[in-house]
Design a protein around this motif. Structure first.
Motif, PDB file in Angstrom:
ATOM      1  N   ILE A 205      -6.696  -2.403  -2.246  1.00  0.00           N
ATOM      2  CA  ILE A 205      -5.695  -2.321  -1.176  1.00  0.00           C
ATOM      3  C   ILE A 205      -6.321  -2.050   0.187  1.00  0.00           C
ATOM      4  O   ILE A 205      -6.029  -2.746   1.166  1.00  0.00           O
ATOM      5  CB  ILE A 205      -4.622  -1.271  -1.517  1.00  0.00           C
ATOM      6  CG1 ILE A 205      -3.818  -1.776  -2.724  1.00  0.00           C
ATOM      7  CG2 ILE A 205      -3.710  -1.007  -0.328  1.00  0.00           C
ATOM      8  CD1 ILE A 205      -2.772  -0.847  -3.232  1.00  0.00           C
ATOM      9  N   TYR A 206      -7.197  -1.063   0.282  1.00  0.00           N
ATOM     10  CA  TYR A 206      -7.690  -0.695   1.605  1.00  0.00           C
ATOM     11  C   TYR A 206      -8.803  -1.593   2.119  1.00  0.00           C
ATOM     12  O   TYR A 206      -8.858  -1.852   3.322  1.00  0.00           O
ATOM     13  CB  TYR A 206      -8.103   0.780   1.630  1.00  0.00           C
ATOM     14  CG  TYR A 206      -6.890   1.661   1.749  1.00  0.00           C
ATOM     15  CD1 TYR A 206      -6.321   1.933   2.978  1.00  0.00           C
ATOM     16  CD2 TYR A 206      -6.269   2.177   0.622  1.00  0.00           C
ATOM     17  CE1 TYR A 206      -5.186   2.702   3.101  1.00  0.00           C
ATOM     18  CE2 TYR A 206      -5.127   2.943   0.722  1.00  0.00           C
ATOM     19  CZ  TYR A 206      -4.593   3.209   1.965  1.00  0.00           C
ATOM     20  OH  TYR A 206      -3.456   3.956   2.082  1.00  0.00           O
TER      21      TYR A 206
ATOM     22  N   ARG B 205       0.811  -1.228   0.000  1.00  0.00           N
ATOM     23  CA  ARG B 205       0.000   0.000   0.000  1.00  0.00           C
ATOM     24  C   ARG B 205       0.839   1.272   0.000  1.00  0.00           C
ATOM     25  O   ARG B 205       0.512   2.219  -0.683  1.00  0.00           O
ATOM     26  CB  ARG B 205      -1.048  -0.017   1.111  1.00  0.00           C
ATOM     27  CG  ARG B 205      -0.566   0.378   2.436  1.00  0.00           C
ATOM     28  CD  ARG B 205      -1.659   0.389   3.453  1.00  0.00           C
ATOM     29  NE  ARG B 205      -1.001   0.309   4.731  1.00  0.00           N
ATOM     30  CZ  ARG B 205      -1.592   0.210   5.855  1.00  0.00           C
ATOM     31  NH1 ARG B 205      -2.889   0.144   5.890  1.00  0.00           N
ATOM     32  NH2 ARG B 205      -0.916   0.161   6.951  1.00  0.00           N
TER      33      ARG B 205
ATOM     34  N   THR C 158      -7.097  -4.586   3.582  1.00  0.00           N
ATOM     35  CA  THR C 158      -6.312  -4.143   4.739  1.00  0.00           C
ATOM     36  C   THR C 158      -7.218  -3.919   5.935  1.00  0.00           C
ATOM     37  O   THR C 158      -6.923  -4.368   7.056  1.00  0.00           O
ATOM     38  CB  THR C 158      -5.530  -2.857   4.399  1.00  0.00           C
ATOM     39  OG1 THR C 158      -4.627  -3.141   3.325  1.00  0.00           O
ATOM     40  CG2 THR C 158      -4.758  -2.346   5.597  1.00  0.00           C
TER      41      THR C 158
END
Length: 182
Positions: free
Chosen positions: A106-107, A13, A110
């Motif tokens: 990505i988030y 990230r 995550t």
């Protein structure tokens, strides 16, 4: 497979963010108006990140007060506000679409990975997650059942001032791009 991607997403990230920033600066076509409008998202995003960082005691306790009484992820929400504010400043649909894809790839994993960790470490996380939404904030604070107040020492320890410095640097480059292209 999601667990594997979560680990990869967490590792990439920050480098992906730098790569995207370079692409952003190459493709951005700001105007004075777009820069001004972008402040409506960027400034509150920077302030939210600063405020949240003064509450969070990473891995030591479950933070449920301050902005964490409204959203479980105020730091990510602040980052998203900043990112989409800068996307608005760029006046690029491509940048905005890529930003949405990057956040999704990505988030999202995550955040889900961090929630698994918090559930395993803090038994109160399940009850907290029932009261407080993952990302989009509540309009009123949840009854947090915890005590906490903003700590300037935590803010400094987390070095969250770097978000403000980064925002100022991006605006400086965007203003230079605007000036050089006219």
């Amino acid at each position: 497979m999601l667990t594997r991607w979560t680990k990869i997403a967490r590792r990439i990230r920050v480098p992906a963010g730098f790569f995207f920033a370079a692409f952003y600066l190459w493709r951005a076509r700001p105007s004075a108006v777009s820069l001004l409008w972008s402040l409506l998202l960027v400034v509150p995003g920077v302030l939210l990140r600063a405020y949240a960082s003064g509450y969070v005691k990473k891995n030591d306790e479950l933070t449920v007060t301050g902005p964490y009484a409204y959203t479980r992820n105020p730091l990510y929400l602040g980052s998203m506000m900043m990112a989409f504010g800068f996307a608005a400043a760029s006046r690029s649909v491509l940048i905005t679409v890529l930003l949405v894809v990057l956040f999704a790839l990505i988030y999202v994993p995550t955040i889900l990975g961090e929630e698994r960790f918090l559930r395993s470490v803090f038994p109160a996380f399940d009850a907290y997650s029932q009261r407080v939404p993952r990302l989009l904030p509540r309009l009123t604070a949840a009854n947090p059942g915890g005590v906490g107040s903003f700590s300037g020492a935590l803010y400094r320890r987390h070095r969250e001032y770097n978000a403000a410095l980064g925002a100022v640097a991006v605006y400086a480059v965007l203003i230079a791009v605007l000036w050089l292209r006219h």
